[in-house]
Structure formats: structure tokens, C-alpha cells
Design a protein around this motif. Structure first.
Motif, PDB file in Angstrom:
ATOM      1  N   PHE A  63      -7.310  14.495 -11.220  1.00 47.12           N
ATOM      2  CA  PHE A  63      -5.872  14.343 -11.422  1.00 47.12           C
ATOM      3  C   PHE A  63      -5.424  12.915 -11.130  1.00 47.12           C
ATOM      4  O   PHE A  63      -4.678  12.309 -11.907  1.00 47.12           O
ATOM      5  CB  PHE A  63      -5.091  15.298 -10.506  1.00 47.12           C
ATOM      6  CG  PHE A  63      -5.283  16.761 -10.800  1.00 47.12           C
ATOM      7  CD1 PHE A  63      -5.499  17.214 -12.092  1.00 47.12           C
ATOM      8  CD2 PHE A  63      -5.249  17.692  -9.769  1.00 47.12           C
ATOM      9  CE1 PHE A  63      -5.673  18.577 -12.354  1.00 47.12           C
ATOM     10  CE2 PHE A  63      -5.417  19.038 -10.009  1.00 47.12           C
ATOM     11  CZ  PHE A  63      -5.631  19.490 -11.309  1.00 47.12           C
ATOM     12  N   ALA A  64      -5.849  12.374  -9.987  1.00 51.20           N
ATOM     13  CA  ALA A  64      -5.412  11.032  -9.590  1.00 51.20           C
ATOM     14  C   ALA A  64      -5.920   9.969 -10.561  1.00 51.20           C
ATOM     15  O   ALA A  64      -5.179   9.052 -10.939  1.00 51.20           O
ATOM     16  CB  ALA A  64      -5.883  10.724  -8.174  1.00 51.20           C
ATOM     17  N   GLU A  71       3.354  13.283  -9.204  1.00 54.62           N
ATOM     18  CA  GLU A  71       4.480  12.705  -8.472  1.00 54.62           C
ATOM     19  C   GLU A  71       4.037  11.545  -7.588  1.00 54.62           C
ATOM     20  O   GLU A  71       4.747  10.541  -7.455  1.00 54.62           O
ATOM     21  CB  GLU A  71       5.162  13.781  -7.629  1.00 54.62           C
ATOM     22  CG  GLU A  71       6.397  13.288  -6.898  1.00 54.62           C
ATOM     23  CD  GLU A  71       7.087  14.375  -6.105  1.00 54.62           C
ATOM     24  OE1 GLU A  71       8.111  14.076  -5.463  1.00 54.62           O
ATOM     25  OE2 GLU A  71       6.610  15.536  -6.125  1.00 54.62           O
ATOM     26  N   MET A  72       2.847  11.653  -6.988  1.00 54.81           N
ATOM     27  CA  MET A  72       2.313  10.587  -6.141  1.00 54.81           C
ATOM     28  C   MET A  72       2.215   9.269  -6.910  1.00 54.81           C
ATOM     29  O   MET A  72       2.661   8.210  -6.435  1.00 54.81           O
ATOM     30  CB  MET A  72       0.932  10.995  -5.625  1.00 54.81           C
ATOM     31  CG  MET A  72       0.150   9.923  -4.898  1.00 54.81           C
ATOM     32  SD  MET A  72      -1.560  10.440  -4.543  1.00 54.81           S
ATOM     33  CE  MET A  72      -2.330  10.241  -6.186  1.00 54.81           C
ATOM     34  N   VAL A  73       1.632   9.325  -8.092  1.00 55.75           N
ATOM     35  CA  VAL A  73       1.464   8.103  -8.887  1.00 55.75           C
ATOM     36  C   VAL A  73       2.809   7.605  -9.406  1.00 55.75           C
ATOM     37  O   VAL A  73       3.119   6.412  -9.338  1.00 55.75           O
ATOM     38  CB  VAL A  73       0.475   8.340 -10.039  1.00 55.75           C
ATOM     39  CG1 VAL A  73       0.399   7.112 -10.947  1.00 55.75           C
ATOM     40  CG2 VAL A  73      -0.911   8.675  -9.494  1.00 55.75           C
ATOM     41  N   VAL A 130       0.821  -1.208   0.000  1.00 56.53           N
ATOM     42  CA  VAL A 130       0.000   0.000   0.000  1.00 56.53           C
ATOM     43  C   VAL A 130       0.858   1.262   0.000  1.00 56.53           C
ATOM     44  O   VAL A 130       1.761   1.419   0.827  1.00 56.53           O
ATOM     45  CB  VAL A 130      -0.936   0.035   1.233  1.00 56.53           C
ATOM     46  CG1 VAL A 130      -1.858   1.239   1.160  1.00 56.53           C
ATOM     47  CG2 VAL A 130      -1.757  -1.251   1.325  1.00 56.53           C
ATOM     48  N   ALA A 131       0.535   2.169  -0.937  1.00 56.37           N
ATOM     49  CA  ALA A 131       1.052   3.532  -0.902  1.00 56.37           C
ATOM     50  C   ALA A 131      -0.002   4.406  -0.238  1.00 56.37           C
ATOM     51  O   ALA A 131      -1.186   4.328  -0.587  1.00 56.37           O
ATOM     52  CB  ALA A 131       1.356   4.037  -2.308  1.00 56.37           C
ATOM     53  N   LEU A 132       0.434   5.210   0.728  1.00 56.23           N
ATOM     54  CA  LEU A 132      -0.485   6.045   1.498  1.00 56.23           C
ATOM     55  C   LEU A 132      -0.191   7.506   1.187  1.00 56.23           C
ATOM     56  O   LEU A 132       0.935   7.973   1.373  1.00 56.23           O
ATOM     57  CB  LEU A 132      -0.316   5.796   2.999  1.00 56.23           C
ATOM     58  CG  LEU A 132      -0.481   4.363   3.489  1.00 56.23           C
ATOM     59  CD1 LEU A 132       0.880   3.689   3.605  1.00 56.23           C
ATOM     60  CD2 LEU A 132      -1.171   4.322   4.835  1.00 56.23           C
ATOM     61  N   ALA A 133      -1.205   8.227   0.723  1.00 53.46           N
ATOM     62  CA  ALA A 133      -1.025   9.617   0.321  1.00 53.46           C
ATOM     63  C   ALA A 133      -1.890  10.542   1.170  1.00 53.46           C
ATOM     64  O   ALA A 133      -3.059  10.255   1.419  1.00 53.46           O
ATOM     65  CB  ALA A 133      -1.368   9.790  -1.153  1.00 53.46           C
ATOM     66  N   VAL A 170       3.509   8.790   0.946  1.00 53.78           N
ATOM     67  CA  VAL A 170       3.795   9.780  -0.091  1.00 53.78           C
ATOM     68  C   VAL A 170       3.071  11.072   0.271  1.00 53.78           C
ATOM     69  O   VAL A 170       1.840  11.160   0.158  1.00 53.78           O
ATOM     70  CB  VAL A 170       3.327   9.305  -1.485  1.00 53.78           C
ATOM     71  CG1 VAL A 170       3.793  10.295  -2.556  1.00 53.78           C
ATOM     72  CG2 VAL A 170       3.843   7.908  -1.796  1.00 53.78           C
ATOM     73  N   ARG A 171       3.821  12.057   0.727  1.00 55.99           N
ATOM     74  CA  ARG A 171       3.193  13.340   1.065  1.00 55.99           C
ATOM     75  C   ARG A 171       2.624  13.954  -0.206  1.00 55.99           C
ATOM     76  O   ARG A 171       3.333  14.179  -1.187  1.00 55.99           O
ATOM     77  CB  ARG A 171       4.200  14.286   1.710  1.00 55.99           C
ATOM     78  CG  ARG A 171       3.559  15.566   2.229  1.00 55.99           C
ATOM     79  CD  ARG A 171       4.574  16.462   2.917  1.00 55.99           C
ATOM     80  NE  ARG A 171       3.921  17.616   3.507  1.00 55.99           N
ATOM     81  CZ  ARG A 171       3.625  18.734   2.829  1.00 55.99           C
ATOM     82  NH1 ARG A 171       3.949  18.830   1.555  1.00 55.99           N
ATOM     83  NH2 ARG A 171       3.012  19.735   3.425  1.00 55.99           N
TER      84      ARG A 171
END
Length: 246
Positions: free
Chosen positions: A123-124, A75-77, A35-38, A63-64
Motif C-alpha cells: 500500500f505505502a 491518508e498517510m501519504v 520527516v513525517a513519522l507514521a 501521522v497516526r
């Protein structure tokens, strides 16, 4: 069901520092996903990520992210895919609510809500679709009861959730034939810190058991994510007395 039905998959959850997002990240990790947590609160993200690793042994990536900022979402993705090599599930959960009436809401307040609840979701989703297409992946949107029925006391928030729901189902029609599943999960009141920045939070307003708990919403999201070859198009989670007096 297998012990780890999401084993080998990678999920990205926005708004993961508390509430529904935190509970969702935990549930997906429990089912075997990395899991990536944003979210914006980096310290809190790291705390949640550490607890997930300790309790479920999953790989995690804090991921801030500010979903209002296009570059931050890109940048998150990109960071998630670079770290894990794939993306199987995006949970669009980040959002905010304000209680002002239309005539009381300033232009800045309006823009902040729409940039979070609408622009951030766009965006996401846009950035995730190419990666989800490669994996027959899953787009999951946290909608709301307010996105299905009139909401006299915060119509702008309701409008943003109507947009989310309409966008999600339209995207479903667009990418379904390419193997991407799309789900909208619509809770009514959930006992979280939601709304705390602008007044009393739902966690403060309701006692345990009075309304939906974040873990219940997370279970609905995890259920949808576990489906293979089919789509749970929409799930509604309302407190049991929600329609009394209608």
C-alpha cells in the motif's frame, strides 16, 4: 559531504515510534530532511517528533497510521504531501514478527503478520511512487536476514521478508528508468522492542554490543538516501559472528 546532504527533502518513515524507525527518522533529520513519522502509537510519535525538532531543527509531522488498513496508508501519504508539498523518500520499516511454527499459528495470526509485513509495504509503495517519480526520489525497504536465508523457527515471518525483498527488487526494475532509486537494507538481530508483543524482545534478550543497534541500521538507510544519481541496491548488516558455526 555537505553538512546537510538531505536539505530540502521530505522523508516518510513507517514504524517510526520506536527502534529502527525512530532512529531512522532522527538520522534523516540530522542530514537535513523534514520527516513525517507514521505508526499507530500517536502519543509516542509526538514525543519522537518533538525530540527531532529540538535536536535537529527539522520540520516533523506525526501521522497516526495502521499500515494494515489501505485507507489509513492512503491518508498517510496524502497528509504528508499536503503538509510538505512533496515526498522524496519513503522508508518501509513497519513490521512485526511471531515465533509460532506453521502448525501452531492460527489463521488470524497469519493474516495479521502478512497484512502488516506485506500488504502495508505494498500500500505505502503504491501510494508513494507517483510522488517519488516527480522528485527522482528513493524507496527504502527494511528487509531482514530472514529474507535471505531459511528461518526454521518462524517460517511465516521469513516468507514475508522474502516477499519484501523480491518485491523491492522487482519494483527497482520497474521504476529505476524513471529516476526512482530502490534500496533494501537487511539487518540480522537488532536490539529493539521488536517481538515484545509476543514474548521476549530483542532489547531484553541481548546486551548492548551483542547485536546490531537500531542506530547502525539507521545509518545504512541514511547512507542510501544520500545517494544522488545512483542506487545502493542492497545492504546487509549482520552481527560479526552471525555465520560462525555455519
Amino acid at each position: 559531504m555537505a553538512d546537510d546532504p538531505l536539505d530540502g527533502r521530505v522523508a516518510l518513515v513507517t514504524g517510526a515510534s520506536s527502534g529502527i524507525g525512530e532512529a531512522t527518522a532522527m538520522a534523516l533529520a540530522r542530514d537535513g530532511a523534514d520527516v513525517a513519522l507514521a505508526a499507530r502509537r500517536e502519543k509516542r510519535l509526538r514525543e519522537v517528533a518533538a525530540r527531532i525538532r529540538e535536536e535537529h531543527g527539522a520540520q516533523t509531522l506525526p501521522v497516526r497510521t495502521n499500515v494494515r488498513d489501505e485507507d489509513s496508508v492512503v491518508e498517510m501519504v496524502e497528509t504528508t504531501v499536503a503538509e510538505f508539498g512533496r515526498l522524496d523518500c519513503l522508508v518501509n520499516n513497519a513490521g512485526l514478527a511471531r515465533g509460532e511454527s506453521v502448525e501452531e499459528m492460527s489463521a488470524d495470526q497469519f493474516r495479521t503478520m502478512m497484512e502488516t509485513n506485506v500488504d502495508g509495504v505494498f500500500f505505502a509503495t503504491r501510494e508513494a511512487i507517483p510522488h517519488l517519480r516527480e522528485r527522482d526520489g528513493h524507496l527504502i525497504f527494511v528487509g531482514s536476514f530472514a529474507g535471505q536465508y531459511p528461518r526454521p523457527f518462524n517460517p511465516v515471518y521469513a516468507a514475508s521478508k522474502w516477499w519484501v525483498r523480491g518485491f523491492a527488487h522487482s519494483v527497482e526494475g520497474n521504476v529505476g528508468e524513471e529516476g526512482v532509486a530502490v534500496t533494501v537494507v537487511n539487518p540480522s538481530e537488532v536490539r529493539t522492542e521488536f517481538g515484545a508483543a509476543y514474548g521476549e524482545s530483542f532489547e531484553e534478550r541481548f546486551e548492548e554490543g551483542e547485536v546490531t543497534e537500531p542506530e547502525e541500521v539507521a545509518e545504512a538507510i541514511a547512507f542510501a538516501a544520500r545517494q544522488e544519481g545512483s542506487t545502493v541496491s542492497e545492504l546487509d548488516l549482520y552481527r560479526r559472528d552471525k555465520f560462525s558455526g555455519f
